[in-house]
Every structure is written in structure tokens, then in C-alpha cells.
Write a protein that holds these residues in place. Structure first.
Motif, PDB file in Angstrom:
ATOM      1  N   UNK A   1       0.823  -1.208   0.000  1.00 43.03           N
ATOM      2  CA  UNK A   1       0.000   0.000   0.000  1.00 43.03           C
ATOM      3  C   UNK A   1       0.862   1.265   0.000  1.00 43.03           C
ATOM      4  N   UNK A   2       2.001   1.226   0.658  1.00 39.30           N
ATOM      5  CA  UNK A   2       2.919   2.372   0.596  1.00 39.30           C
ATOM      6  C   UNK A   2       3.431   2.578  -0.822  1.00 39.30           C
ATOM      7  N   UNK A   3       3.669   1.472  -1.533  1.00 43.29           N
ATOM      8  CA  UNK A   3       4.105   1.574  -2.928  1.00 43.29           C
ATOM      9  C   UNK A   3       3.001   2.161  -3.797  1.00 43.29           C
ATOM     10  N   UNK A   4       1.763   1.741  -3.571  1.00 49.63           N
ATOM     11  CA  UNK A   4       0.641   2.327  -4.319  1.00 49.63           C
ATOM     12  C   UNK A   4       0.496   3.812  -4.014  1.00 49.63           C
ATOM     13  N   UNK A   5       0.738   4.193  -2.763  1.00 52.00           N
ATOM     14  CA  UNK A   5       0.645   5.608  -2.399  1.00 52.00           C
ATOM     15  C   UNK A   5       1.708   6.427  -3.127  1.00 52.00           C
ATOM     16  N   UNK A   6       2.906   5.881  -3.243  1.00 58.04           N
ATOM     17  CA  UNK A   6       3.966   6.586  -3.980  1.00 58.04           C
ATOM     18  C   UNK A   6       3.595   6.731  -5.448  1.00 58.04           C
ATOM     19  N   UNK A   7       2.992   5.681  -6.022  1.00 63.29           N
ATOM     20  CA  UNK A   7       2.548   5.769  -7.415  1.00 63.29           C
ATOM     21  C   UNK A   7       1.518   6.884  -7.588  1.00 63.29           C
ATOM     22  N   UNK A   8       0.586   6.964  -6.669  1.00 62.61           N
ATOM     23  CA  UNK A   8      -0.444   7.996  -6.760  1.00 62.61           C
ATOM     24  C   UNK A   8       0.140   9.392  -6.541  1.00 62.61           C
ATOM     25  N   UNK A   9       1.099   9.518  -5.643  1.00 67.11           N
ATOM     26  CA  UNK A   9       1.753  10.817  -5.460  1.00 67.11           C
ATOM     27  C   UNK A   9       2.486  11.236  -6.726  1.00 67.11           C
ATOM     28  N   UNK A  10       3.131  10.261  -7.358  1.00 68.29           N
ATOM     29  CA  UNK A  10       3.833  10.564  -8.610  1.00 68.29           C
ATOM     30  C   UNK A  10       2.844  10.997  -9.686  1.00 68.29           C
TER      31      UNK A  10
ATOM     32  N   UNK B   1      -3.978  22.665  -3.623  1.00 73.94           N
ATOM     33  CA  UNK B   1      -4.649  21.471  -4.146  1.00 73.94           C
ATOM     34  C   UNK B   1      -3.695  20.289  -4.215  1.00 73.94           C
ATOM     35  N   UNK B   2      -2.459  20.549  -4.651  1.00 75.81           N
ATOM     36  CA  UNK B   2      -1.451  19.489  -4.709  1.00 75.81           C
ATOM     37  C   UNK B   2      -1.192  18.907  -3.317  1.00 75.81           C
ATOM     38  N   UNK B   3      -1.042  19.777  -2.336  1.00 77.08           N
ATOM     39  CA  UNK B   3      -0.783  19.319  -0.972  1.00 77.08           C
ATOM     40  C   UNK B   3      -1.976  18.549  -0.412  1.00 77.08           C
ATOM     41  N   UNK B   4      -3.184  19.026  -0.712  1.00 75.97           N
ATOM     42  CA  UNK B   4      -4.375  18.337  -0.202  1.00 75.97           C
ATOM     43  C   UNK B   4      -4.523  16.954  -0.821  1.00 75.97           C
ATOM     44  N   UNK B   5      -4.240  16.853  -2.110  1.00 78.00           N
ATOM     45  CA  UNK B   5      -4.306  15.530  -2.753  1.00 78.00           C
ATOM     46  C   UNK B   5      -3.255  14.587  -2.185  1.00 78.00           C
ATOM     47  N   UNK B   6      -2.049  15.124  -1.949  1.00 80.90           N
ATOM     48  CA  UNK B   6      -1.008  14.285  -1.343  1.00 80.90           C
ATOM     49  C   UNK B   6      -1.418  13.814   0.047  1.00 80.90           C
ATOM     50  N   UNK B   7      -2.039  14.718   0.794  1.00 80.62           N
ATOM     51  CA  UNK B   7      -2.502  14.339   2.132  1.00 80.62           C
ATOM     52  C   UNK B   7      -3.621  13.297   2.058  1.00 80.62           C
ATOM     53  N   UNK B   8      -4.489  13.425   1.054  1.00 82.45           N
ATOM     54  CA  UNK B   8      -5.552  12.433   0.884  1.00 82.45           C
ATOM     55  C   UNK B   8      -4.963  11.067   0.540  1.00 82.45           C
ATOM     56  N   UNK B   9      -3.945  11.062  -0.306  1.00 85.57           N
ATOM     57  CA  UNK B   9      -3.286   9.797  -0.661  1.00 85.57           C
ATOM     58  C   UNK B   9      -2.666   9.160   0.585  1.00 85.57           C
ATOM     59  N   UNK B  10      -1.998   9.977   1.392  1.00 89.24           N
ATOM     60  CA  UNK B  10      -1.383   9.456   2.621  1.00 89.24           C
ATOM     61  C   UNK B  10      -2.443   8.946   3.593  1.00 89.24           C
ATOM     62  N   UNK B  11      -3.535   9.677   3.709  1.00 87.41           N
ATOM     63  CA  UNK B  11      -4.601   9.255   4.614  1.00 87.41           C
ATOM     64  C   UNK B  11      -5.239   7.958   4.133  1.00 87.41           C
ATOM     65  N   UNK B  12      -5.427   7.851   2.825  1.00 88.66           N
ATOM     66  CA  UNK B  12      -5.990   6.629   2.270  1.00 88.66           C
ATOM     67  C   UNK B  12      -5.050   5.438   2.499  1.00 88.66           C
ATOM     68  N   UNK B  13      -3.755   5.689   2.342  1.00 94.71           N
ATOM     69  CA  UNK B  13      -2.777   4.630   2.608  1.00 94.71           C
ATOM     70  C   UNK B  13      -2.795   4.235   4.087  1.00 94.71           C
ATOM     71  N   UNK B  14      -2.924   5.214   4.970  1.00 89.65           N
ATOM     72  CA  UNK B  14      -3.022   4.917   6.398  1.00 89.65           C
ATOM     73  C   UNK B  14      -4.309   4.151   6.720  1.00 89.65           C
ATOM     74  N   UNK B  15      -5.360   4.451   5.981  1.00 90.83           N
ATOM     75  CA  UNK B  15      -6.632   3.760   6.212  1.00 90.83           C
ATOM     76  C   UNK B  15      -6.507   2.273   5.866  1.00 90.83           C
ATOM     77  N   UNK B  16      -5.895   1.979   4.720  1.00 87.92           N
ATOM     78  CA  UNK B  16      -5.698   0.585   4.344  1.00 87.92           C
ATOM     79  C   UNK B  16      -4.697  -0.101   5.270  1.00 87.92           C
ATOM     80  N   UNK B  17      -3.685   0.641   5.701  1.00 87.82           N
ATOM     81  CA  UNK B  17      -2.727   0.066   6.654  1.00 87.82           C
ATOM     82  C   UNK B  17      -3.391  -0.215   7.993  1.00 87.82           C
ATOM     83  N   UNK B  18      -4.332   0.629   8.384  1.00 91.83           N
ATOM     84  CA  UNK B  18      -5.065   0.373   9.630  1.00 91.83           C
ATOM     85  C   UNK B  18      -5.892  -0.906   9.524  1.00 91.83           C
ATOM     86  N   UNK B  19      -6.421  -1.176   8.339  1.00 88.86           N
ATOM     87  CA  UNK B  19      -7.141  -2.430   8.133  1.00 88.86           C
ATOM     88  C   UNK B  19      -6.185  -3.616   8.251  1.00 88.86           C
TER      89      UNK B  19
END
Length: 499
Positions: free
Chosen positions: A212-221, A468-486
Motif C-alpha cells: 500500500x505504501x508503494x501504491x501511495x507513492x505511485x499515486x503521489x507521482x 490542491x497538490x498538498x491536499x491531494x497528497x494528504x488524501x493519498x497518505x490518509x488513504x494509505x493509512x486507512x488501508x494500513x489500519x485495516x
């Protein structure tokens, strides 16, 4: 007339009884601890849901979800991603640490096999050859000289001795020391199996988090690429306005600098992707290579919170708790094993075979027939420091195992509670972050139209795009944390991998 021997007046019986009495009175006192843990009836997550404005009906539904008596940990129900499932199965099959733990289990099984044989009789067969030259002025030498004179024959010098036969020995397990030691080895063997299961659960969770961290990096890119593309289009617009005298070189320079800043960040993310792929390949037990993945899963995967059961179910679900429990049982039994060292040990020895000083007479039966039978009783009386130290260590290991069992229970309940609370809060954070991004995208669109019509400043466009860029990056990180919490919840409940 038959003669009866009174046991009460038999010196050997009196001595043995006295020795046993001395041993019973001289055993030092030790500390033994019983685990003291009160498991709650349910996980403490209701307060967190109410603080976040959840309705009473929703809170009751959540309470039912976390207090269900049955918990079914099935990988496919928790993570619906075939590519992740393939990676996990590869890791379980290829990981070197899993293979190392399997060898430790084999060694523990061999220890059980060896312990089981210790309280059985041992029989050995062999051939012995020896020769001896005694001094003339010793007792043996005088006997040989006397026989030479009496028989008129020269006594063989040096004297050889040949033996061929069977020897048997058997330690009587009167105090159950050997059988208890075998049970200790069996419990430790079962604990090693649970330890491997716990490690596999950790491995599955670590592979999932890394994925999931790798997917988050892909989305940030991808987010950076889309932002850079938008900013480059803004630069083209500014250059067009500049031709008509409606703008200057300053906005071009500022937006160009922002593009270069994002391009620099892009190279750093690419490096992070390479390192994360190598880390994941290491967990998979293979050389560095590209990881097949679908990056869109991070933002599109539906997160379903399964039933987690009641805290008492952790006793059966979590391998580390079962391992701690088996270790505690082994430590309790090991005290009895160490205590038995203070008591006398009983051993029977027997041998039968052929013996002669010359090979020509070795098979002359019954003259060459030899046998022996003996019984030994040994009890430690003086300088028992080593035995006492082993006994005290067994006590310390039992107390330590009790504390470790308590810690495993408390840690398990806390981990599940933390994961449930984290999932609830991250779900609301994702919703709020999505609304923030929608507002920011609207502000970017307004700022672009105002700037294109010369009714707005370029700084407003730049600031809106950056936010907007920062907010999207934060959303990606939060989504990654959400899946990691699962994943954390899956691990906290004692999940494993079943292919």
C-alpha cells in the motif's frame, strides 16, 4: 526356618529414608506467579465513535460489530486484491526467515524425540579388547606370581582381555523428572509452531503495508505529473497574455520555478519507489525486480470492516498469545523437573556376554560366560549449588513467562482497540479531505478563469494549485493509512495466511 528381615531395623532402609527426609526439608523456597489479567467484555471504541458525531443508531451498530461472538479471519474478505494475494503467497513460500523458523521447529521436534527416549531402557552391544601389565610388587602381581608357583605354569604377561556382549542401563523415573522433561519439550515444540504462525501473520501484514505504501507513492507521482502538466499549461497561457501586453515575465518565472520544484520532488518519489520495491522483494525472498500492481486500487478499494469478535476470542485467534500460554505451561512443568534433581536417582545396570584372556577360549561356554547386575542410588547431599541455581532459574523463567503472557494479552486488546478507533477516525478524515479537495479544485478553476480574464492575480492561481497538490497528497497518505489500519486490525486479531 524362614528368616524375615524387618525394614524398620534395616540400616539401608533407615539411611535411605533419612536421605529422602533431608532432601525434602532442604529444598529452597521459590516464587511462582499466576497470570493476573482481566479481559474486558468488549473493545473500547464506543467513545471514539460518539465524539466524532456518530448517531446513536450507528453507535449501536458499531458496538454489535465489535462484540460479535464469532470472528472469521479470511484473507479474501479483508483484502480483495488478487495482485496483493499473489505477493503474499510468494512471500510465505519464499521468505528465508520463514524457512529458518521451520528448521527451528524441526529441531524442537528432534528434542521431543530425544527426551522421549531418555526414560526408556538403553541397550548397547559391543566388543572390547584390552591388555594389561601389572607391577610385580602389587597385589595383582603377587597373585600372578603365586599362581605361577602353585600351578607350575607361566601366567600370561601382559594379560589380555576380550569381551563380547550386551550392556543395558535404565534410570527409573520415580519422580517423573524424565517424563516431565519430555512434556516440556513437547510444549516448547508446540510453542515454536505458534511462533512461526505469528511470524507469518507479521510477514503478511508487512507485505501488505509495503504494498500500500508503494501504491501511495505511485499515486503521489501521478498527482505531481498532473499538477506539472496543469502548471505548464498555465505558463503557455501567461506567455500568450504576455504577447498582448496583459502579463509580465514575473508570473512565468514564478510558475517555472514551481514546475522545477515539483520535478525535483518527482525524482525523489521515483527513488522512494525503487527502494520500496526492493524492500518488498526482500520480503518476497527474491532479487530486485518490478512489482506488478494496480495503483488505482489505493483510491478505489472499498474498505469493509469485518466482525472482530470479543476480546476473549483473542486467546484462540492470536498465535503469540497461544505461544505465550504454551511457554508458561512449559515453565510451570520445568519447575517440577528442576525440583526432582534434589531427590535420589535410581539406575539399574546389567550386562551379559563372553569374556576370556585369549580368543581361543572366548566361545567356550559356559566357562567364558560373564554377566553383571547392579543397582545405583545417588542423592546430592553436599555442595548442591548447581542444582539450587537450576531450580531458582526455573522459578525466574516461570515468573517471566507469566508476565509475558499478561503482556501479550494486554497488548493484543490494546492493538485491536487502536485499530478500530483508527479506522473510524481515518474514515471521517478521508471524507473531510475529499470535501476540501473539491473546494480547492473549484477555487483553482475560478482563479484560472479570473487570471485569464485579467481579473485575478497569478499568485492566487499559484497558491490555489499548490494547496490542491498538498491536499491531494494528504488524501493519498490518509488513504494509505486507512488501508494500513485495516492491515493492523487483521494482524491484531491474529490473522494468518491460508493459501
Amino acid at each position: 526356618m524362614t528368616k524375615f528381615i524387618s525394614l524398620k531395623r534395616n540400616p539401608l532402609w533407615v539411611a535411605l529414608s533419612s536421605a529422602l527426609l533431608v532432601q525434602a526439608c532442604a529444598i529452597p523456597t521459590i516464587d511462582v506467579r499466576e497470570p493476573q489479567v482481566n479481559i474486558p467484555e468488549s473493545y473500547n471504541v464506543q467513545s471514539s465513535t460518539q465524539l466524532n458525531g456518530q448517531s446513536k443508531a450507528q453507535a449501536n451498530t458499531a458496538e454489535k460489530a465489535v462484540t460479535s461472538d464469532a470472528v472469521n479471519i479470511n484473507w479474501k474478505d479483508w483484502f480483495n486484491d488478487p495482485q496483493l494475494a499473489a505477493l503474499v503467497e510468494t512471500a510465505v513460500n519464499n521468505n528465508q526467515e520463514v524457512a529458518i523458523l521451520l528448521q527451528r521447529i524441526n529441531m524442537a521436534a528432534n528434542e521431543v524425540y530425544a527426551r522421549e527416549g531418555e526414560y526408556l531402557p538403553a541397550v548397547s552391544a559391543g566388543v572390547a579388547v584390552e591388555t594389561e601389565k601389572v607391577g610385580e610388587f602389587t597385589r595383582e602381581g603377587a597373585v600372578e606370581e603365586h599362581l605361577d608357583i602353585k600351578e607350575g605354569k607361566a601366567f600370561p604377561d601382559p594379560l589380555a582381555n576380550l569381551r563380547l556382549g550386551l550392556n543395558a542401563s535404565w534410570e527409573l523415573d520415580v519422580w517423573h523428572k524424565l517424563r516431565d522433561a519430555s512434556k516440556v519439550a513437547s510444549l516448547e515444540y508446540m510453542a515454536s509452531i505458534e511462533g512461526r504462525k505469528f511470524f507469518v501473520t507479521q510477514l503478511v501484514s508487512e507485505v501488505s503495508r509495503c504494498y500500500y505504501e508503494l501504491l501511495a507513492l505511485d499515486n503521489k507521482l501521478a498527482n505531481l505529473d498532473s499538477t506539472i502538466k496543469v502548471q505548464q499549461n498555465v505558463i503557455k497561457t501567461i506567455n500568450t497574455l504576455k504577447q498582448y501586453g496583459r502579463s509580465t515575465s514575473l508570473p512565468v518565472a514564478r510558475f517555472t520555478a514551481e514546475v522545477k520544484k515539483n520535478e525535483s520532488e518527482r525524482f525523489l518519489i521515483q527513488q522512494d519507489i525503487v527502494e520500496k520495491e526492493n524492500t518488498l522483494n526482500l520480503l518476497l525472498g527474491r532479487a530486485p525486480q518490478p512489482i506488478e500492481r494496480n495503483s488505482d486500487v489505493l483510491m478505489t478499494a472499498e474498505i469493509i470492516k469485518p466482525n472482530v469478535g470479543v476480546p476473549s476470542a483473542l486467546l484462540a485467534n492470536r498465535a503469540d498469545i497461544r505461544q505465550a500460554e504454551l511457554t508458561l505451561q512449559a515453565a510451570n512443568l520445568n519447575i517440577d523437573v528442576a525440583k526432582a534433581n534434589f531427590y535420589p536417582s535410581f539406575e539399574l545396570k546389567a550386562g551379559v556376554g563372553l569374556s576370556a584372556f585369549d580368543s581361543r577360549y572366548l566361545f567356550n561356554v559356559p566357562e567364558s560366560l560373564a554377566y553383571s547386575l547392579s543397582g545405583d542410588i545417588f542423592a546430592p547431599l553436599i555442595n548442591r549449588r548447581a542444582i539450587e541455581a537450576v531450580y531458582q532459574n526455573a522459578s525466574a523463567e516461570q515468573v517471566q513467562a507469566a508476565y509475558e503472557y499478561e503482556l501479550a494479552l494486554l497488548r493484543a486488546v490494546a492493538e485491536v482497540s487502536n485499530s478500530l478507533s483508527k479506522l473510524n477516525n481515518l474514515e471521517k478524515s478521508v471524507e473531510a479531505k475529499g470535501l476540501q479537495i473539491a473546494s480547492l479544485e473549484q477555487s483553482v478553476d475560478v482563479a484560472n478563469r479570473l487570471f485569464a480574464s485579467a481579473h485575478g492575480e497569478y499568485l492566487e492561481v499559484l497558491l490555489a494549485q499548490r494547496e490542491t497538490l498538498e491536499a491531494r497528497s494528504e488524501l493519498i497518505e490518509t488513504r494509505q493509512q486507512q488501508l494500513s489500519a485495516l492491515v493492523d486490525l487483521y494482524q491484531a486479531l491474529g490473522g494468518g495466511w491460508q493459501s
